[in-house]
Write an enzyme that holds these catalytic residues in place. Structure first.
Site, PDB file in Angstrom:
ATOM      1  CB  CYS A   2      -0.931   0.104   1.208  1.00 20.66           C
ATOM      2  SG  CYS A   2      -2.082  -1.255   1.351  1.00 20.66           S
ATOM      3  NE  ARG A  27       4.511   1.853  -0.283  1.00 25.52           N
ATOM      4  CZ  ARG A  27       5.532   1.576   0.503  1.00 25.52           C
ATOM      5  NH1 ARG A  27       6.753   1.774   0.069  1.00 25.52           N
ATOM      6  NH2 ARG A  27       5.350   1.123   1.709  1.00 25.52           N
ATOM      7  CD1 TRP A  72      -0.106  -6.135  -3.235  1.00 25.29           C
ATOM      8  CD2 TRP A  72      -0.111  -6.754  -1.092  1.00 25.29           C
ATOM      9  NE1 TRP A  72       0.286  -7.446  -3.176  1.00 25.29           N
ATOM     10  CE2 TRP A  72       0.297  -7.856  -1.876  1.00 25.29           C
ATOM     11  CE3 TRP A  72      -0.191  -6.909   0.290  1.00 25.29           C
ATOM     12  CZ2 TRP A  72       0.626  -9.079  -1.317  1.00 25.29           C
ATOM     13  CZ3 TRP A  72       0.138  -8.138   0.843  1.00 25.29           C
ATOM     14  CH2 TRP A  72       0.543  -9.208   0.033  1.00 25.29           C
ATOM     15  CG  ASN A  99       1.629   1.012   4.131  1.00 26.77           C
ATOM     16  OD1 ASN A  99       1.306  -0.153   3.959  1.00 26.77           O
ATOM     17  ND2 ASN A  99       2.891   1.407   4.116  1.00 26.77           N
ATOM     18  N   GLY A 100      -0.384  -0.526   6.465  1.00 25.52           N
ATOM     19  CA  GLY A 100       0.067  -1.318   7.611  1.00 25.52           C
ATOM     20  C   GLY A 100      -1.014  -2.316   7.980  1.00 25.52           C
ATOM     21  CD  GLU A 491      16.918 -12.653  -8.534  1.00 25.98           C
ATOM     22  OE1 GLU A 491      16.407 -13.203  -7.555  1.00 25.98           O
ATOM     23  OE2 GLU A 491      16.541 -11.558  -8.957  1.00 25.98           O
ATOM     24  CE  LYS A 495      13.470 -10.722 -10.495  1.00 27.60           C
ATOM     25  NZ  LYS A 495      14.217 -10.355  -9.314  1.00 27.60           N
ATOM     26  CD  GLU A 498       9.727 -11.143  -9.285  1.00 27.15           C
ATOM     27  OE1 GLU A 498       9.080 -10.665  -8.352  1.00 27.15           O
ATOM     28  OE2 GLU A 498      10.967 -11.058  -9.361  1.00 27.15           O
ATOM     29  CG  HIS A 514      20.008 -36.232  -5.061  1.00 27.44           C
ATOM     30  ND1 HIS A 514      20.472 -37.471  -4.720  1.00 27.44           N
ATOM     31  CD2 HIS A 514      21.101 -35.476  -5.325  1.00 27.44           C
ATOM     32  CE1 HIS A 514      21.798 -37.468  -4.751  1.00 27.44           C
ATOM     33  NE2 HIS A 514      22.203 -36.271  -5.123  1.00 27.44           N
ATOM     34  CE  LYS A 613      11.349  -2.438  -6.093  1.00 26.24           C
ATOM     35  NZ  LYS A 613      12.007  -3.546  -6.792  1.00 26.24           N
TER      36      LYS A 613
HETATM   37  C1  F6R Z   1      11.628 -10.098  -6.392  1.00 28.91           C
HETATM   38  C2  F6R Z   1      11.677  -9.122  -5.330  1.00 28.91           C
HETATM   39  C3  F6R Z   1      11.354  -9.568  -3.941  1.00 28.91           C
HETATM   40  C4  F6R Z   1      12.175  -8.767  -2.920  1.00 28.91           C
HETATM   41  C5  F6R Z   1      11.734  -9.110  -1.502  1.00 28.91           C
HETATM   42  C6  F6R Z   1      12.567  -8.394  -0.460  1.00 28.91           C
HETATM   43  O1  F6R Z   1      11.995  -9.541  -7.611  1.00 28.91           O
HETATM   44  O2  F6R Z   1      11.936  -7.973  -5.547  1.00 28.91           O
HETATM   45  O3  F6R Z   1      11.557 -10.935  -3.787  1.00 28.91           O
HETATM   46  O4  F6R Z   1      13.527  -9.039  -3.095  1.00 28.91           O
HETATM   47  O5  F6R Z   1      10.392  -8.762  -1.335  1.00 28.91           O
HETATM   48  O6  F6R Z   1      12.492  -7.010  -0.599  1.00 28.91           O
HETATM   49  P1  F6R Z   1      13.584  -6.065   0.011  1.00 28.91           P
HETATM   50  O7  F6R Z   1      14.861  -6.314  -0.678  1.00 28.91           O
HETATM   51  O8  F6R Z   1      13.058  -4.677  -0.225  1.00 28.91           O
HETATM   52  O9  F6R Z   1      13.671  -6.391   1.477  1.00 28.91           O
END
Ligand code: F6R
Length: 618
Positions: A2, A27, A72, A99-100, A491, A495, A498, A514, A613
């Protein structure tokens, strides 16, 4: 999760709020809403992105004070009823965005309902609204006389609610004012000229001012066009410092790229340089790091490094573990914070805990670091956001300086985290006498070459795009790596899943036999990171195992590797580099592969479904 915004100024608030909300859409984007204070409160809401909200707002609204929210969903599904702002009374007597998470909202809701308050949404936020109404008017009546000013009422409500919040509110009995409060959710005030702003993140108002005041937990503030007054927990006035933000508005714009993610992938050439700036002494073969919470003597006698992070930052941490162990000979562990925070970890000897977090606001990461308060353990953060909460919760901070990352899928922040980890590991290795100065010099030379090599990877984007397009119909994708390429395989899979929504898994290539090998079918695309290094021969064997099951192998390999073509279906090239450093280059290939796959599938790349994010809830 949010985003909240607020404005108190001298021009119509609507365009300012909408522009700010668009900057915060990363957000959350389940629904959005604004309230503008005209002669009465005018509230508009819509499900989905900010453009849907814009369509709901009439042209002529001149109010110069207002609040906004992009959601969100946590409590209650995405709907107009659950969208913020939430108002009390009818006609509305106050309006609020949050937000929270309010943890004791069920108990409070039942209590307020018994008193006659009628809830219009399923959100936890609405309890704050009714609590404030009760403090202000003494009961649920919509026509009650106002009994006290807004700010003391806000503080009383803060004494009752439990959980996390950044709140912005407007109240017609005190027109011209914007009220804000914070506990455990980000909140920053932008100090303008004849106008002031509040938001979850500076990018929301960066186009208007770079002068900011960071609001701390339990603080409240009143913003009017010409004044910002911040108060402490007990209502005492605080003398807060106005700080300058280094980021500029261009950095938070798309600059001609179709998506922020693509821009941020390309920016890695400069962002890695920014991360490195001022940190390497090439001639001396040394590293200079500000923000370390340990003396050289303490680094020499350190017995363990505990890395804590989530998601992509956890992948960076995993690579960091390998580096600290291999280069500096320090026992290092890495753990996801959502698990660590509920363990009773054994923290023995001299431990340094390193939190890695792009946003500096991830709730689980903050909780994991706080859980270490009970131990005699030094903490530090690697973060991208100056003034973020983690910077106030740790003994030392190293900033990644990658600039604002807007795309939900992390790219340039990840490579910046890796660079900081390389520098830390080399620094620790030098101090602990594990690395000769000459070896360090060569390594530093290698690090300095990375931005140019990233540029070389970017110049091959057409080949990566072609590959992405030809496998975009796949049901499932596998990513294999060994040693330092294992975190990169994880990673790459994250990527892809997501942003393209294709099922993808990353594996330590040696683990395939395994169990996971059972999943391979004819034509399943398997990306194997096969750059030169100590495990090259081993990964070749894994590639052969995969080929024997009729899967299709896409290899990420060195430019000068002519052997690899014999064993795989497609080769994506990276410039040859030190095997410790080449994971950064392979990672850029995988970022582009994910990006072009999602593009071919027409996905919402910068704002993938169900994601936000900054994950500021548990
Ligand atoms: C994936 C991504 C998330 C963040 C995770 C932690 O692309 O961005 O997996 O890495 O939510 O976020 P931070 O780094 O802000 O603590």
């Amino acid at each position: 999760m949010c985003g909240i915004v607020g404005y108190a100024g001298n021009r119509p608030a609507v365009p300012v709020l909408i522009e700010s909300l668009k900057k915060l859409e990363y957000r959350g984007y389940d629904s959005a809403g604004i309230t503008v204070l005209e002669d009465k409160l005018e509230t508009f809401k819509a499900v989905g992105k900010i453009v849907n909200l814009e369509a709901e707002i009439p042209e002529k609204l001149d109010g110069v004070v207002g609040i906004g929210h992009t959601r969100w969903a946590t409590h209650g599904r995405p709907s107009t009823q659950n969208a913020h702002p939430h108002n009390s009374g009818g006609p509305a007597r106050l309006s609020l965005v949050h937000n929270g998470i309010i943890e004791n909202y069920m108990v409070l809701k039942e209590e307020l309902e018994r008193e006659g308050y009628v809830f219009k949404s399923e959100t936890d936020t609405e309890v704050i609204v009714h609590l404030l109404h009760r403090e202000l008017f003494g009961g649920p009546s919509c026509s009650g006389e106002c009994k006290q000013e807004f700010l003391p009422a806000l503080r009383q409500a803060m004494g009752i609610i439990k959980g996390s919040y950044a709140i912005a509110a407007v109240y017609p009995e005190e027109p011209g004012k914007l009220f804000v409060a914070r506990k455990d959710s980000p909140l920053v005030i932008g100090v303008g000229c004849g106008e002031n702003f509040a938001a979850s993140d500076v990018t929301a108002f960066l186009g208007h001012t770079k002068d900011v005041i960071y609001v701390n937990d339990y603080e409240t503030a009143v913003l009017s066009p010409d004044e910002v007054r911040v108060f402490g927990k007990d209502g005492e006035i605080l003398d807060k410092t106005v700080e300058k933000v280094e980021w500029d508005i261009e950095a938070a714009e798309k600059a001609g790229y179709e998506h922020f993610m693509l821009k941020e992938i390309h920016e890695q050439v400069s962002s890695i340089n920014n991360t490195l700036a001022g940190k390497i002494l090439e001639l001396e073969g040394d590293i200079e790091l500000e923000g370390l919470p340990l003396s050289e003597e303490e680094i020499r006698t350190l017995s363990k490094i505990q890395i804590l992070a989530c998601g992509t930052s956890w992948h960076a941490g995993l690579l960091g573990k390998y580096l600290f162990e291999q280069l500096a000979g320090i026992h290092a562990d890495v753990e996801v914070c959502s698990e660590y925070r509920y363990r009773n970890p054994v923290v023995e000897g001299k431990t340094l805990a390193i939190a890695i977090t792009q946003s500096g606001e991830t709730a689980d990461t903050l909780a994991a670091i706080r859980s270490l308060n009970a131990y005699n353990c030094r903490t530090m953060a690697i973060t991208n956001v100056v003034g973020s909460t983690i910077t106030r919760e740790t003994d030392g901070v190293i900033y990644t300086r990658a600039g604002p990352e807007i795309g939900v899928a992390s790219t340039k922040a990840f490579t910046a985290q890796l660079i900081v980890l390389y520098l830390l590991a080399v620094k620790f290795a030098l101090i602990r006498g594990k690395l000769e100065q000459d070896t360090a010099k060569n390594f530093i030379k290698g690090i300095k070459k990375i931005p140019g090599q990233v540029q070389q990877v970017l110049s091959q984007k057409d080949a990566i795009k072609e590959c992405a397009e030809s496998f975009s119909g796949a049901k499932s994708y596998f990513f294999l790596g060994r040693h330092l390429n294992f975190p990169i395989a994880l990673e790459g899979a994250l990527k892809l899943k997501e942003i393209s929504y294709i099922h993808a898994e990353g594996f330590a290539a040696g683990e395939l036999k395994h169990g996971p090998i059972a999943l391979l079918e004819e034509g399943t695309p398997v990306v194997a990171i096969a750059t030169k290094g100590q495990t090259y021969e081993k990964i070749l064997s894994n590639i052969k195992e995969v080929k024997a099951r009729d899967a299709t192998v896409i290899a990420v390999a060195d430019t000068d590797d002519t052997e690899i073509e014999k064993y795989v279906d497609v080769v994506l090239r990276v410039p040859s580099a030190d095997e410790l450093l080449s994971p950064i280059l392979s990672c850029v290939v995988l970022q582009l592969l994910a990006y072009y796959t999602a593009l071919a599938l027409g996905r919402s790349i910068d704002k993938p479904r169900n994601l936000a994010k900054s994950v500021t809830v548990e």
